[in-house]
Scaffold this motif. Structure first.
Motif, mmCIF file in Angstrom:
data_model
loop_
_atom_site.group_PDB
_atom_site.id
_atom_site.type_symbol
_atom_site.label_atom_id
_atom_site.label_comp_id
_atom_site.label_asym_id
_atom_site.label_seq_id
_atom_site.Cartn_x
_atom_site.Cartn_y
_atom_site.Cartn_z
ATOM 1 N N MET A 72 3.987 -9.333 -13.169
ATOM 2 C CA MET A 72 2.786 -9.837 -12.446
ATOM 3 C C MET A 72 3.100 -9.607 -10.840
ATOM 4 O O MET A 72 4.063 -10.150 -10.299
ATOM 5 C CB MET A 72 2.561 -11.340 -12.767
ATOM 6 N N GLN A 73 2.006 -9.321 -10.105
ATOM 7 C CA GLN A 73 2.281 -8.831 -8.822
ATOM 8 C C GLN A 73 1.332 -9.692 -7.945
ATOM 9 O O GLN A 73 0.422 -10.274 -8.191
ATOM 10 C CB GLN A 73 2.025 -7.111 -8.560
ATOM 11 N N ASP A 74 1.680 -9.801 -6.707
ATOM 12 C CA ASP A 74 0.965 -10.381 -5.723
ATOM 13 C C ASP A 74 -0.337 -9.786 -5.344
ATOM 14 O O ASP A 74 -0.600 -8.505 -5.395
ATOM 15 C CB ASP A 74 1.929 -10.577 -4.619
ATOM 16 N N ILE A 75 -1.234 -10.383 -4.442
ATOM 17 C CA ILE A 75 -2.457 -9.776 -3.859
ATOM 18 C C ILE A 75 -2.208 -8.602 -3.203
ATOM 19 O O ILE A 75 -2.836 -7.644 -3.218
ATOM 20 C CB ILE A 75 -3.346 -10.917 -3.350
ATOM 21 N N ASP A 76 -1.141 -8.752 -2.323
ATOM 22 C CA ASP A 76 -1.096 -7.356 -1.415
ATOM 23 C C ASP A 76 -0.585 -6.203 -2.178
ATOM 24 O O ASP A 76 -0.780 -5.007 -1.954
ATOM 25 C CB ASP A 76 0.168 -7.830 -0.432
ATOM 26 N N PHE A 77 -0.080 -6.328 -3.512
ATOM 27 C CA PHE A 77 0.128 -5.082 -4.487
ATOM 28 C C PHE A 77 -1.384 -4.746 -4.926
ATOM 29 O O PHE A 77 -1.286 -3.386 -5.247
ATOM 30 C CB PHE A 77 1.006 -5.657 -5.709
ATOM 31 N N CYS A 78 -2.314 -5.724 -5.263
ATOM 32 C CA CYS A 78 -3.358 -5.141 -5.997
ATOM 33 C C CYS A 78 -4.537 -4.733 -5.162
ATOM 34 O O CYS A 78 -5.314 -3.841 -5.530
ATOM 35 C CB CYS A 78 -3.853 -6.451 -6.801
ATOM 36 N N ILE A 79 -4.386 -5.183 -3.742
ATOM 37 C CA ILE A 79 -5.629 -4.978 -2.935
ATOM 38 C C ILE A 79 -5.625 -3.244 -2.750
ATOM 39 O O ILE A 79 -6.601 -2.464 -3.006
ATOM 40 C CB ILE A 79 -5.527 -5.419 -1.593
ATOM 41 N N PRO A 80 -4.784 -2.584 -2.493
ATOM 42 C CA PRO A 80 -4.604 -0.897 -2.533
ATOM 43 C C PRO A 80 -5.392 -0.263 -3.792
ATOM 44 O O PRO A 80 -6.124 0.524 -3.693
ATOM 45 C CB PRO A 80 -3.250 -0.425 -2.284
ATOM 46 N N ILE A 81 -5.202 -0.800 -4.849
ATOM 47 C CA ILE A 81 -5.332 -0.276 -6.182
ATOM 48 C C ILE A 81 -6.949 -0.492 -6.435
ATOM 49 O O ILE A 81 -7.804 0.434 -6.693
ATOM 50 C CB ILE A 81 -4.610 -0.896 -7.425
ATOM 51 N N SER A 82 -7.473 -1.780 -5.856
ATOM 52 C CA SER A 82 -8.712 -1.883 -5.785
ATOM 53 C C SER A 82 -9.564 -1.138 -4.879
ATOM 54 O O SER A 82 -10.972 -1.009 -5.159
ATOM 55 C CB SER A 82 -9.084 -3.259 -5.580
ATOM 56 N N LYS A 83 -9.017 -0.353 -4.049
ATOM 57 C CA LYS A 83 -9.629 0.432 -3.046
ATOM 58 C C LYS A 83 -9.176 1.830 -3.237
ATOM 59 O O LYS A 83 -9.695 2.959 -2.702
ATOM 60 C CB LYS A 83 -8.859 0.153 -1.420
ATOM 61 N N GLY A 84 -8.515 2.069 -4.385
ATOM 62 C CA GLY A 84 -8.417 3.612 -5.062
ATOM 63 C C GLY A 84 -7.127 4.159 -4.196
ATOM 64 O O GLY A 84 -7.110 5.469 -4.394
ATOM 65 N N GLN A 85 -6.315 3.327 -3.814
ATOM 66 C CA GLN A 85 -5.057 3.723 -3.361
ATOM 67 C C GLN A 85 -3.832 3.297 -3.853
ATOM 68 O O GLN A 85 -3.881 2.306 -4.450
ATOM 69 C CB GLN A 85 -5.085 3.155 -1.734
ATOM 70 N N ARG A 86 -2.956 4.174 -3.841
ATOM 71 C CA ARG A 86 -1.544 3.757 -4.352
ATOM 72 C C ARG A 86 -0.748 2.614 -3.633
ATOM 73 O O ARG A 86 -0.524 2.818 -2.491
ATOM 74 C CB ARG A 86 -0.570 4.844 -4.547
ATOM 75 N N PRO A 87 -0.080 1.562 -4.191
ATOM 76 C CA PRO A 87 0.444 0.642 -3.478
ATOM 77 C C PRO A 87 1.734 0.893 -3.072
ATOM 78 O O PRO A 87 2.402 1.869 -3.816
ATOM 79 C CB PRO A 87 0.657 -0.664 -4.433
ATOM 80 N N ILE A 88 2.344 0.862 -1.764
ATOM 81 C CA ILE A 88 3.498 1.484 -1.259
ATOM 82 C C ILE A 88 4.443 0.307 -0.724
ATOM 83 O O ILE A 88 4.144 -0.630 -0.523
ATOM 84 C CB ILE A 88 3.034 2.263 0.202
ATOM 85 N N GLY A 89 5.642 0.907 -1.157
ATOM 86 C CA GLY A 89 6.746 -0.222 -0.974
ATOM 87 C C GLY A 89 7.120 -1.149 -2.021
ATOM 88 O O GLY A 89 7.738 -2.161 -1.908
#
Length: 171
Positions: free
Chosen positions: A1-18
């Motif tokens: 389970m990931q935090d919201i900061d991990f999910c936000i880039p994915i919802s915008k079509g971007q890869r989470p970094i870091g």
């Protein structure tokens, strides 16, 4: 389970970094998800009032993180369980399409969404409240995703008893 900061880039079509993913299957799933998101992509989050609560890993709420990322946040606030059930049921039930001569639902779930499908299949009502007017779900591993879907149904396809369902106009 990931935090919201991990999910936000994915919802915008971007890869989470870091973020380090422990599971190669999770990375493959994210890659598959990102391949289906058109660019540019404008996200909308349909949530419940719990989105205002602080997360375990952050000093801000999920709603705050979503708004800071310039994602539209739509919420009607707390709703009765019975109303959540009616709205979700209406969204998922089959309707006959006379023009196509076939049965179809207003909403289809991708077979890729296995966790969601499992949650829907395993969601149950709290047996202690079955004979009462205030029917409540049993809070367990399946209930969180189902609650999120209920708020999606309520906010994306608003329903009134007199007018029926209408799809929200996205601006």
């Amino acid at each position: 389970m990931q935090d919201i900061d991990f999910c936000i880039p994915i919802s915008k079509g971007q890869r989470p970094i870091g973020y380090a993913l422990l599971d190669e299957g999770a990375q493959a799933y994210i890659d598959k998800t990102l391949s289906k998101i058109p660019a540019p992509h404008r996200s909308i989050h349909y949530g419940d009032n719990a989105g205002k609560q602080k997360t375990a890993n952050s000093k801000r709420s999920c709603k705050d993180a979503i708004v800071e990322a310039k994602i539209k946040f739509v919420s009607t606030g707390k709703q009765r369980y019975s109303w959540r059930f009616v709205c979700t049921d209406e969204l998922l039930k089959l309707h006959f399409n006379a023009e196509r001569n076939e049965w179809a639902s207003r909403f289809e779930v991708s077979p890729d969404c296995l966790q969601f499908i499992n949650s829907m299949n395993n969601f149950v009502w709290d047996s202690e409240n079955l004979d009462k007017d205030d029917l409540k779900p049993l809070i367990n591993w399946a209930s969180h995703l189902v609650t999120a879907f209920e708020y999606f149904a309520i906010n994306r396809f608003p329903k009134s008893e007199s007018a029926g369902f209408r799809e929200e106009k996205i601006r």
